[in-house]
Design a protein around this motif. Structure first.
Motif, mmCIF file in Angstrom:
data_model
loop_
_atom_site.group_PDB
_atom_site.id
_atom_site.type_symbol
_atom_site.label_atom_id
_atom_site.label_comp_id
_atom_site.label_asym_id
_atom_site.label_seq_id
_atom_site.Cartn_x
_atom_site.Cartn_y
_atom_site.Cartn_z
ATOM 1 N N ALA A 1 1.013 -1.308 0.318
ATOM 2 C CA ALA A 1 -0.105 -0.284 0.128
ATOM 3 C C ALA A 1 0.967 1.389 0.069
ATOM 4 O O ALA A 1 0.527 2.237 -0.679
ATOM 5 N N LEU A 2 2.224 1.010 0.855
ATOM 6 C CA LEU A 2 2.932 2.297 0.606
ATOM 7 C C LEU A 2 3.493 2.240 -0.267
ATOM 8 O O LEU A 2 3.310 4.340 -1.127
ATOM 9 N N PHE A 3 4.055 1.760 -1.595
ATOM 10 C CA PHE A 3 4.617 1.830 -2.812
ATOM 11 C C PHE A 3 3.425 2.265 -3.403
ATOM 12 O O PHE A 3 3.794 3.565 -3.688
ATOM 13 N N ALA A 4 2.376 1.690 -3.193
ATOM 14 C CA ALA A 4 1.245 1.750 -4.742
ATOM 15 C C ALA A 4 1.135 3.502 -4.558
ATOM 16 O O ALA A 4 0.406 4.285 -5.254
ATOM 17 N N PHE A 5 0.795 4.201 -2.808
ATOM 18 C CA PHE A 5 0.297 5.721 -2.212
ATOM 19 C C PHE A 5 1.373 6.189 -2.699
ATOM 20 O O PHE A 5 1.445 6.868 -3.713
ATOM 21 N N LEU A 6 2.762 6.739 -2.589
ATOM 22 C CA LEU A 6 4.043 6.807 -3.341
ATOM 23 C C LEU A 6 3.661 7.111 -4.348
ATOM 24 O O LEU A 6 4.403 7.766 -5.043
ATOM 25 N N ARG A 7 3.708 6.099 -5.078
ATOM 26 C CA ARG A 7 3.933 6.182 -6.992
ATOM 27 C C ARG A 7 2.428 6.640 -7.523
ATOM 28 O O ARG A 7 3.398 7.449 -8.812
ATOM 29 N N ARG A 8 2.065 6.634 -6.479
ATOM 30 C CA ARG A 8 0.669 7.517 -7.875
ATOM 31 C C ARG A 8 0.777 8.878 -7.208
ATOM 32 O O ARG A 8 0.615 9.981 -7.910
ATOM 33 N N ASN B 1 20.222 22.388 -2.330
ATOM 34 C CA ASN B 1 20.079 22.293 -4.281
ATOM 35 C C ASN B 1 20.195 20.605 -3.886
ATOM 36 O O ASN B 1 20.183 20.323 -5.296
ATOM 37 N N ALA B 2 19.979 20.171 -3.503
ATOM 38 C CA ALA B 2 20.353 18.328 -3.271
ATOM 39 C C ALA B 2 18.675 17.688 -4.703
ATOM 40 O O ALA B 2 18.905 16.331 -5.282
ATOM 41 N N ALA B 3 17.878 18.083 -3.981
ATOM 42 C CA ALA B 3 16.572 17.480 -4.665
ATOM 43 C C ALA B 3 15.481 18.691 -4.613
ATOM 44 O O ALA B 3 15.772 19.614 -3.797
ATOM 45 N N PRO B 4 14.454 17.905 -6.114
ATOM 46 C CA PRO B 4 14.318 19.612 -6.121
ATOM 47 C C PRO B 4 12.658 20.185 -4.793
ATOM 48 O O PRO B 4 12.380 18.694 -3.852
ATOM 49 N N GLU B 5 12.424 20.765 -4.917
ATOM 50 C CA GLU B 5 11.326 20.896 -3.489
ATOM 51 C C GLU B 5 9.300 20.559 -4.574
ATOM 52 O O GLU B 5 9.235 19.810 -5.122
ATOM 53 N N PRO B 6 9.691 19.989 -3.637
ATOM 54 C CA PRO B 6 8.357 18.596 -3.939
ATOM 55 C C PRO B 6 7.216 19.670 -4.181
ATOM 56 O O PRO B 6 6.680 20.794 -3.852
ATOM 57 N N GLY B 7 5.970 18.878 -4.635
ATOM 58 C CA GLY B 7 4.482 19.979 -5.459
ATOM 59 C C GLY B 7 4.136 20.287 -4.534
ATOM 60 O O GLY B 7 4.062 19.120 -2.929
ATOM 61 N N ALA B 8 2.734 20.687 -5.109
ATOM 62 C CA ALA B 8 1.680 20.907 -3.376
ATOM 63 C C ALA B 8 0.957 19.161 -3.274
ATOM 64 O O ALA B 8 1.091 19.037 -2.166
ATOM 65 N N ALA B 9 1.462 18.167 -3.570
ATOM 66 C CA ALA B 9 0.389 17.313 -3.181
ATOM 67 C C ALA B 9 1.532 16.462 -3.104
ATOM 68 O O ALA B 9 0.950 15.946 -1.931
ATOM 69 N N ALA B 10 2.743 16.609 -3.353
ATOM 70 C CA ALA B 10 3.719 15.662 -2.068
ATOM 71 C C ALA B 10 3.864 16.721 -0.916
ATOM 72 O O ALA B 10 4.237 15.820 -0.116
ATOM 73 N N ARG B 11 3.471 17.869 -0.874
ATOM 74 C CA ARG B 11 3.498 18.389 0.318
ATOM 75 C C ARG B 11 2.704 17.763 1.172
ATOM 76 O O ARG B 11 2.688 17.621 2.812
ATOM 77 N N ASP B 12 1.555 17.384 0.671
ATOM 78 C CA ASP B 12 0.229 17.286 1.655
ATOM 79 C C ASP B 12 1.015 15.585 2.088
ATOM 80 O O ASP B 12 0.423 15.242 3.221
ATOM 81 N N VAL B 13 1.421 14.581 1.134
ATOM 82 C CA VAL B 13 1.548 13.371 1.309
ATOM 83 C C VAL B 13 2.248 13.316 2.933
ATOM 84 O O VAL B 13 2.459 13.073 3.521
#
Length: 521
Positions: A101-108, A288-300
């Motif tokens: 469930a964790l893999f499927a959710f984060l992948r989506r 600058n190691a990684a881009p800032e996450p988008g809105a959905a990723a921030r909510d995750v």
């Protein structure tokens, strides 16, 4: 392949690898007392009795927990026989459900890299790995809770983006039903608390309220979970008071059931048992190691932190605490750790991550090796090759109930247990006496045959049948009449004696008479 088909194939591959990893060493060690012996014994009794509704401990109704663990374990042992890996399969499946469930959710809702490494971190946390191979209810309900939270959050996010959400919400209700059948109310309560707190943080309470009013989901939940609870209440009028009031609310508020620990107990537990991955939280974030996450990723990210905090605080409030209670936080903790590592600069490179994963796997396997080396007296108390318990023989346990003996001796019938059952002292904590005494309340007629006191020993031992006696290896101090029996097996804690009974009923045997001597102090 389409993107959706490719995603399903990835989830399937991850699921296969995860199950294989968790199952590979699940049969490497004997059952541990008391928990594994207790719950596996109940599952095995369900299989042997053919009664798949009422969980039974030594033949007596055992309502500490609902039946999902026993159903899965009994079915697995029905196919594979009474072997350790089949007995632990419910925990393996619960852990696998959390990881998939964790893999499927984060992948989506985030990206493939975070999904993959979060799952790797989770699968190689010693806490998670060993919990998945321990035959009790904690990992099974943790998997149900994790899947429920992730599926419900999926539905919330999809609803707000105008995408299909009903399938995810239906699966979330099915997960909550499984959680109810795995360990009771926490299977529904904890996901709701996590989702409510997260939706309040992300200003989605209106969405949560709309989804909570989706009646098909509740109909599915009730159809899956309610029949067993209704059946038990109809068959046993005291079921509700015992299962809901005592096993939920009184246990939560009391310190007498389990280990009393300070409020902060779970912080060092989580830090220590998730090494080396917990060290990843100390890594500095590089600009600058990684881009800032988008809105959905921030909510995750907010979901994962909410999930962590709510469940740790919930289980920190009662004074009684056990290590397995906070297993539901390992999925969000794995995501938080993976997010930190992937944003840390050098650790983002494949070589560093693979080295950390290898070290974590080595710790997992070392943990299994440590458990294998631990002595398990009940499991090691095997009968000699020339000793066989016949179908008409009876087994009597002396002043103790050794949970794993029925599993390793392949006993199909309940055993008798000698103890102070008429006026027992009130136990301060959960133990075998309290569990059997509580179970006796639901079937007094059977309990009167199985739970025996010293006054019944002449009738039991002097019957024309073989009696196998099991107890502490110093039982002869308490029961001098054991000198008239045959010592069959002994180890550093337990012993087995055989008594062949009398040629006819009423004969005196083993130095016993109708007037038994008082037990030695």
């Amino acid at each position: 392949m389409s993107g959706e088909a490719r995603g399903r194939a990835q989830v399937l591959r991850v699921g296969i690898v995860l199950v294989a990893w968790l199952l590979a060493t699940s049969g490497a060690r004997s059952l541990m007392a008391p928990d594994e012996g207790r719950y596996v014994g109940v599952a095995l009794a369900m299989l042997h009795s053919g009664d798949w509704l009422v969980p039974r401990l030594d033949g007596l109704p055992f309502f500490h927990k609902p039946p999902l663990f026993y159903w899965i374990g009994a079915a697995a042992m029905g196919v594979a026989g009474p072997v350790e890996w089949a007995a632990r399969l419910p925990s393996v499946l619960g852990a696998s459900a959390a990881g998939i469930a964790l893999f499927a959710f984060l992948r989506r809702w985030t990206d493939d890299r975070l999904a993959l490494w979060s799952t790797v971190v989770l699968a190689t946390m010693p806490y998670f790995f060993l919990g998945a191979q321990f035959a009790n209810l904690d990992m099974l309900v943790a998997g149900c809770i994790s899947a429920t939270v992730l599926l419900a959050a999926w539905a919330v996010l999809a609803h707000d983006e105008g995408q299909p959400w009903r399938a995810a919400l239906a699966l979330a209700h099915a997960g909550a039903a499984a959680g109810l059948l795995a360990k009771g109310l926490i299977g529904l309560l904890l996901p709701f608390l996590v989702l409510a707190a997260w939706c309040a943080w992300t200003r989605r309470l209106a969405t949560l309220w709309r989804l909570c009013r989706w009646l098909p989901g509740w109909a599915l939940l009730l159809a899956l979970a309610a029949p067993w609870f209704v059946a038990m209440q109809r068959a046993y009028p005291e079921f509700f008071d015992y299962f809901v009031i005592t096993q939920h609310f009184r246990r939560f508020a009391s310190s007498g059931f389990n280990n009393e620990q300070p409020f902060w107990f779970y912080l060092p537990v989580l830090a220590g048992l998730t090494l080396p991955w917990s060290l990843g939280l100390l890594l500095p974030r590089r600009g600058n190691a990684a881009p800032e996450p988008g809105a959905a990723a921030r909510d995750v990210d907010r979901l994962m932190w909410t999930w962590l905090i709510v469940i740790v605080v919930f289980f920190s409030l009662p004074r009684s605490k056990l290590v397995g209670y906070v297993l539901p936080v390992l999925a969000p903790l794995a995501c938080v750790v993976a997010r930190r590592i992937l944003a840390s600069g050098p650790m983002r490179e494949g070589r560093g991550l693979k080295a950390a994963a290898a070290a974590a796997m080595a710790l997992c396997l070392a943990g299994v090796g440590t458990l294998v080396a631990m002595p398990q007296p009940g499991a090691r108390l095997r009968l000699p090759a020339d000793a066989r318990i016949g179908p008409d023989d009876q087994v009597l346990m002396l002043d103790s109930y050794i949970y794993e003996i029925p599993f390793y001796w392949h006993l199909r019938a309940p055993v008798m247990v000698l103890g102070e059952w008429k006026n027992p002292p009130e136990p301060e904590r959960d133990d075998w006496r309290k569990e059997l005494a509580d179970a006796a309340r639901f079937d007094e007629a059977r309990a009167s045959r199985l739970l025996v006191d010293a006054s019944r020993l002449p009738a039991i031992l002097c019957a024309p049948r073989v009696t196998w006696l099991v107890g502490p290896n110093n039982s002869q101090l308490q029961h001098p009449w054991l000198a008239g029996t045959k010592l069959v097996a002994v180890n550093d804690r337990l012993a087995v004696w055989r008594h062949d009974g009398a040629a006819r009923r009423g004969s005196h045997c083993a130095g016993l008479s109708d007037d038994l001597p008082e037990r030695q102090p």
